[in-house]
Design a protein around this motif. Structure first.
Motif, PDB file in Angstrom:
ATOM      1  N   GLY A   1      -5.966  95.923   6.014  1.00 41.75           N
ATOM      2  CA  GLY A   1      -6.499  95.396   4.766  1.00 41.75           C
ATOM      3  C   GLY A   1      -7.237  96.447   3.968  1.00 41.75           C
ATOM      4  N   TYR A   2      -7.311  96.216   2.645  1.00 40.85           N
ATOM      5  CA  TYR A   2      -7.964  97.153   1.727  1.00 40.85           C
ATOM      6  C   TYR A   2      -8.743  96.391   0.658  1.00 40.85           C
ATOM      7  CZ  TYR A   2      -4.156 100.293   3.263  1.00 40.85           C
ATOM      8  OH  TYR A   2      -3.264 101.037   3.994  1.00 40.85           O
ATOM      9  N   TRP A   3      -9.793  97.029   0.135  1.00 44.25           N
ATOM     10  CA  TRP A   3     -10.405  96.626  -1.124  1.00 44.25           C
ATOM     11  C   TRP A   3      -9.797  97.488  -2.212  1.00 44.25           C
ATOM     12  CZ3 TRP A   3     -16.429  96.580  -0.247  1.00 44.25           C
ATOM     13  CH2 TRP A   3     -16.784  95.440   0.482  1.00 44.25           C
ATOM     14  N   LEU A   4      -9.612  96.912  -3.390  1.00 44.41           N
ATOM     15  CA  LEU A   4      -9.126  97.668  -4.541  1.00 44.41           C
ATOM     16  C   LEU A   4     -10.259  97.764  -5.561  1.00 44.41           C
ATOM     17  CD1 LEU A   4      -5.553  96.162  -5.062  1.00 44.41           C
ATOM     18  CD2 LEU A   4      -6.256  98.121  -3.677  1.00 44.41           C
ATOM     19  N   ALA A   5     -10.849  98.935  -5.671  1.00 42.60           N
ATOM     20  CA  ALA A   5     -11.927  99.154  -6.629  1.00 42.60           C
ATOM     21  C   ALA A   5     -11.359  99.180  -8.044  1.00 42.60           C
ATOM     22  CB  ALA A   5     -12.642 100.470  -6.302  1.00 42.60           C
ATOM     23  N   SER A   6     -12.223  99.302  -9.030  1.00 39.33           N
ATOM     24  CA  SER A   6     -11.783  99.215 -10.428  1.00 39.33           C
ATOM     25  C   SER A   6     -10.802 100.316 -10.826  1.00 39.33           C
ATOM     26  CB  SER A   6     -12.990  99.238 -11.365  1.00 39.33           C
ATOM     27  OG  SER A   6     -13.652 100.487 -11.283  1.00 39.33           O
ATOM     28  N   ASP A   7     -10.853 101.457 -10.137  1.00 35.67           N
ATOM     29  CA  ASP A   7      -9.951 102.570 -10.469  1.00 35.67           C
ATOM     30  C   ASP A   7      -8.746 102.661  -9.532  1.00 35.67           C
ATOM     31  OD1 ASP A   7     -11.454 103.328  -8.261  1.00 35.67           O
ATOM     32  OD2 ASP A   7     -11.718 105.400  -8.936  1.00 35.67           O
TER      33      ASP A   7
ATOM     34  N   PHE B   1     -22.394  92.841  -1.295  1.00 34.30           N
ATOM     35  CA  PHE B   1     -21.601  91.834  -1.995  1.00 34.30           C
ATOM     36  C   PHE B   1     -20.475  92.532  -2.735  1.00 34.30           C
ATOM     37  CE2 PHE B   1     -20.465  89.352  -5.714  1.00 34.30           C
ATOM     38  CZ  PHE B   1     -20.242  88.107  -5.153  1.00 34.30           C
ATOM     39  N   TYR B   2     -19.251  92.063  -2.523  1.00 35.86           N
ATOM     40  CA  TYR B   2     -18.086  92.614  -3.223  1.00 35.86           C
ATOM     41  C   TYR B   2     -17.295  91.471  -3.825  1.00 35.86           C
ATOM     42  CZ  TYR B   2     -13.528  94.731  -4.044  1.00 35.86           C
ATOM     43  OH  TYR B   2     -12.362  95.149  -4.619  1.00 35.86           O
ATOM     44  N   ALA B   3     -17.071  91.561  -5.121  1.00 40.19           N
ATOM     45  CA  ALA B   3     -16.186  90.626  -5.811  1.00 40.19           C
ATOM     46  C   ALA B   3     -15.123  91.470  -6.496  1.00 40.19           C
ATOM     47  CB  ALA B   3     -16.947  89.795  -6.832  1.00 40.19           C
ATOM     48  N   GLY B   4     -13.894  91.289  -6.102  1.00 39.97           N
ATOM     49  CA  GLY B   4     -12.833  92.104  -6.670  1.00 39.97           C
ATOM     50  C   GLY B   4     -11.514  91.776  -6.018  1.00 39.97           C
TER      51      GLY B   4
ATOM     52  N   LEU C   1     -22.144  91.059   4.971  1.00 36.31           N
ATOM     53  CA  LEU C   1     -21.143  91.386   3.963  1.00 36.31           C
ATOM     54  C   LEU C   1     -20.622  90.076   3.394  1.00 36.31           C
ATOM     55  CD1 LEU C   1     -19.010  93.244   2.562  1.00 36.31           C
ATOM     56  CD2 LEU C   1     -17.592  92.886   4.591  1.00 36.31           C
ATOM     57  N   ILE C   2     -20.682  89.930   2.066  1.00 35.29           N
ATOM     58  CA  ILE C   2     -20.089  88.781   1.392  1.00 35.29           C
ATOM     59  C   ILE C   2     -19.019  89.344   0.469  1.00 35.29           C
ATOM     60  CG2 ILE C   2     -20.443  86.834  -0.163  1.00 35.29           C
ATOM     61  CD1 ILE C   2     -23.338  86.694   0.787  1.00 35.29           C
ATOM     62  N   ALA C   3     -17.787  88.922   0.669  1.00 33.59           N
ATOM     63  CA  ALA C   3     -16.688  89.445  -0.140  1.00 33.59           C
ATOM     64  C   ALA C   3     -15.913  88.303  -0.773  1.00 33.59           C
ATOM     65  CB  ALA C   3     -15.751  90.300   0.717  1.00 33.59           C
ATOM     66  N   ASP C   4     -15.802  88.350  -2.083  1.00 32.34           N
ATOM     67  CA  ASP C   4     -15.007  87.388  -2.834  1.00 32.34           C
ATOM     68  C   ASP C   4     -13.767  88.132  -3.313  1.00 32.34           C
ATOM     69  OD1 ASP C   4     -14.063  85.253  -4.287  1.00 32.34           O
ATOM     70  OD2 ASP C   4     -15.387  85.611  -5.996  1.00 32.34           O
ATOM     71  N   ALA C   5     -12.757  88.156  -2.452  1.00 31.27           N
ATOM     72  CA  ALA C   5     -11.551  88.923  -2.744  1.00 31.27           C
ATOM     73  C   ALA C   5     -10.430  88.467  -1.826  1.00 31.27           C
ATOM     74  CB  ALA C   5     -11.814  90.415  -2.522  1.00 31.27           C
ATOM     75  N   CYS C   6      -9.233  88.837  -2.193  1.00 28.20           N
ATOM     76  CA  CYS C   6      -8.133  88.717  -1.260  1.00 28.20           C
ATOM     77  C   CYS C   6      -8.482  89.731  -0.173  1.00 28.20           C
ATOM     78  CB  CYS C   6      -6.812  89.079  -1.938  1.00 28.20           C
ATOM     79  SG  CYS C   6      -6.524  88.151  -3.460  1.00 28.20           S
ATOM     80  N   PHE C   7      -8.765  89.285   1.026  1.00 24.89           N
ATOM     81  CA  PHE C   7      -9.451  90.150   1.984  1.00 24.89           C
ATOM     82  C   PHE C   7      -8.845  90.018   3.361  1.00 24.89           C
ATOM     83  CE2 PHE C   7     -13.047  92.782   2.565  1.00 24.89           C
ATOM     84  CZ  PHE C   7     -13.526  92.554   3.839  1.00 24.89           C
TER      85      PHE C   7
ATOM     86  N   GLY D   1     -11.574  84.369   1.224  1.00 26.48           N
ATOM     87  CA  GLY D   1     -10.268  84.029   1.759  1.00 26.48           C
ATOM     88  C   GLY D   1      -9.939  84.877   2.960  1.00 26.48           C
ATOM     89  N   ASN D   2      -8.751  84.685   3.487  1.00 29.22           N
ATOM     90  CA  ASN D   2      -8.323  85.398   4.674  1.00 29.22           C
ATOM     91  C   ASN D   2      -7.234  86.383   4.301  1.00 29.22           C
ATOM     92  OD1 ASN D   2      -7.990  86.191   7.312  1.00 29.22           O
ATOM     93  ND2 ASN D   2      -7.036  84.316   7.993  1.00 29.22           N
ATOM     94  N   LEU D   3      -6.015  86.041   4.529  1.00 31.25           N
ATOM     95  CA  LEU D   3      -4.891  86.929   4.258  1.00 31.25           C
ATOM     96  C   LEU D   3      -4.046  86.400   3.104  1.00 31.25           C
ATOM     97  CD1 LEU D   3      -3.824  87.709   7.927  1.00 31.25           C
ATOM     98  CD2 LEU D   3      -5.383  88.987   6.455  1.00 31.25           C
ATOM     99  N   SER D   4      -4.724  85.897   2.076  1.00 31.64           N
ATOM    100  CA  SER D   4      -4.020  85.339   0.932  1.00 31.64           C
ATOM    101  C   SER D   4      -4.738  85.742  -0.350  1.00 31.64           C
ATOM    102  CB  SER D   4      -3.971  83.808   1.037  1.00 31.64           C
ATOM    103  OG  SER D   4      -5.282  83.291   1.073  1.00 31.64           O
ATOM    104  N   THR D   5      -4.088  85.482  -1.475  1.00 26.99           N
ATOM    105  CA  THR D   5      -4.719  85.782  -2.751  1.00 26.99           C
ATOM    106  C   THR D   5      -5.771  84.729  -3.060  1.00 26.99           C
ATOM    107  OG1 THR D   5      -3.044  84.553  -3.956  1.00 26.99           O
ATOM    108  CG2 THR D   5      -2.663  86.918  -3.648  1.00 26.99           C
ATOM    109  N   VAL D   6      -6.745  85.114  -3.856  1.00 22.20           N
ATOM    110  CA  VAL D   6      -7.781  84.183  -4.299  1.00 22.20           C
ATOM    111  C   VAL D   6      -7.787  84.186  -5.826  1.00 22.20           C
ATOM    112  CG1 VAL D   6      -9.180  84.413  -2.223  1.00 22.20           C
ATOM    113  CG2 VAL D   6      -9.609  85.940  -4.152  1.00 22.20           C
ATOM    114  N   PRO D   7      -8.211  83.079  -6.441  1.00 21.71           N
ATOM    115  CA  PRO D   7      -8.166  82.998  -7.903  1.00 21.71           C
ATOM    116  C   PRO D   7      -9.191  83.923  -8.559  1.00 21.71           C
ATOM    117  CG  PRO D   7      -9.178  81.030  -6.972  1.00 21.71           C
ATOM    118  CD  PRO D   7      -8.686  81.849  -5.815  1.00 21.71           C
ATOM    119  N   ASP D   8      -8.892  84.354  -9.796  1.00 24.21           N
ATOM    120  CA  ASP D   8      -9.823  85.192 -10.550  1.00 24.21           C
ATOM    121  C   ASP D   8     -11.103  84.433 -10.895  1.00 24.21           C
ATOM    122  OD1 ASP D   8      -8.227  87.436 -10.471  1.00 24.21           O
ATOM    123  OD2 ASP D   8      -7.226  86.977 -12.364  1.00 24.21           O
ATOM    124  N   LYS D   9     -10.989  83.142 -11.228  1.00 23.51           N
ATOM    125  CA  LYS D   9     -12.169  82.317 -11.471  1.00 23.51           C
ATOM    126  C   LYS D   9     -12.681  81.873 -10.103  1.00 23.51           C
ATOM    127  CE  LYS D   9     -13.889  78.218 -13.876  1.00 23.51           C
ATOM    128  NZ  LYS D   9     -14.713  77.771 -12.779  1.00 23.51           N
ATOM    129  N   SER D  10     -13.817  82.372  -9.727  1.00 21.73           N
ATOM    130  CA  SER D  10     -14.271  82.245  -8.361  1.00 21.73           C
ATOM    131  C   SER D  10     -15.098  80.988  -8.084  1.00 21.73           C
ATOM    132  CB  SER D  10     -15.098  83.470  -7.978  1.00 21.73           C
ATOM    133  OG  SER D  10     -15.558  83.347  -6.658  1.00 21.73           O
TER     134      SER D  10
END
Length: 176
Positions: free
Chosen positions: A40-46, A26-29, A75-81, A115-124
């Motif tokens: 595409g990329y994930w952006l970790a906290s750093d 599970f990834y939320a970010g 894989l469950i991802a809550d991110a612009c992905f 989401g797909n190739l777009s931004t997603v809101p911070d409040k999920s």
């Protein structure tokens, strides 16, 4: 988690998970889609927005998911992905025990994202609906496809994002 935390966790899973285990990642970010590179990329906290070496490429995620020797991986991802991690295919979910035993026999490598190739809101809304559907599940067994189908409409009705579900390409999915 930091980039190092994510890579180390995936590395650990690739070392300890056996073919008798099931894995949920599970990834939320945050995520980024590079249109020019079709990447595409994930952006970790750093992550540094000006330094792509601090980002986690989809290709790295796919490599690690393919190296995890689980029976099933979701894989469950809550991110612009990036939608590039998907290869969509159709299969009807069934709550019959025989059908689940049949599906369970073969390996699976699936993902659902907010989401797909777009931004997603911070409040999920994605995470809220995911938790509600898991808590309210009346079935003994629930496939990832069935979970996603129960989530899709409430998410779509309450946000502008379009959640995605599919097979992660080239990491060992056998249709399970």
């Amino acid at each position: 988690p930091t980039r190092s935390d994510v890579i180390n966790a995936l590395e650990h899973l690739s070392e300890v998970v056996t073919e008798h285990d099931n894995v949920l990642v599970f990834y939320a970010g945050h995520g980024v889609w590079d249109k020019q590179k079709d990447f595409g990329y994930w952006l970790a906290s750093d992550a540094n927005i000006k330094d792509k070496s601090s980002w986690i490429p989809n290709s790295t995620l796919k490599d690690y998911l393919g190296a995890i020797k689980s029976k099933h991986t979701l894989l469950i991802a809550d991110a612009c992905f990036s939608g590039s991690i998907f290869k969509t295919r159709g299969a009807d979910a069934s709550s019959l025990i025989m059908k689940f035993n049949e599906l369970y026999r073969d390996k699976s490598r699936r993902a659902m994202t907010s989401g797909n190739l777009s931004t997603v809101p911070d409040k999920s809304v994605f995470v809220e609906v995911l938790l509600k559907k898991l808590e309210d599940n009346p079935d003994i067994f629930m496939s990832s496809r069935l979970l996603f189908s129960r989530m899709f409409e409430p998410i779509s009705n309450n946000t502008h994002i379009v959640p995605q579900f599919g097979v992660i390409q080239d990491v060992g999915d056998e249709g399970g």
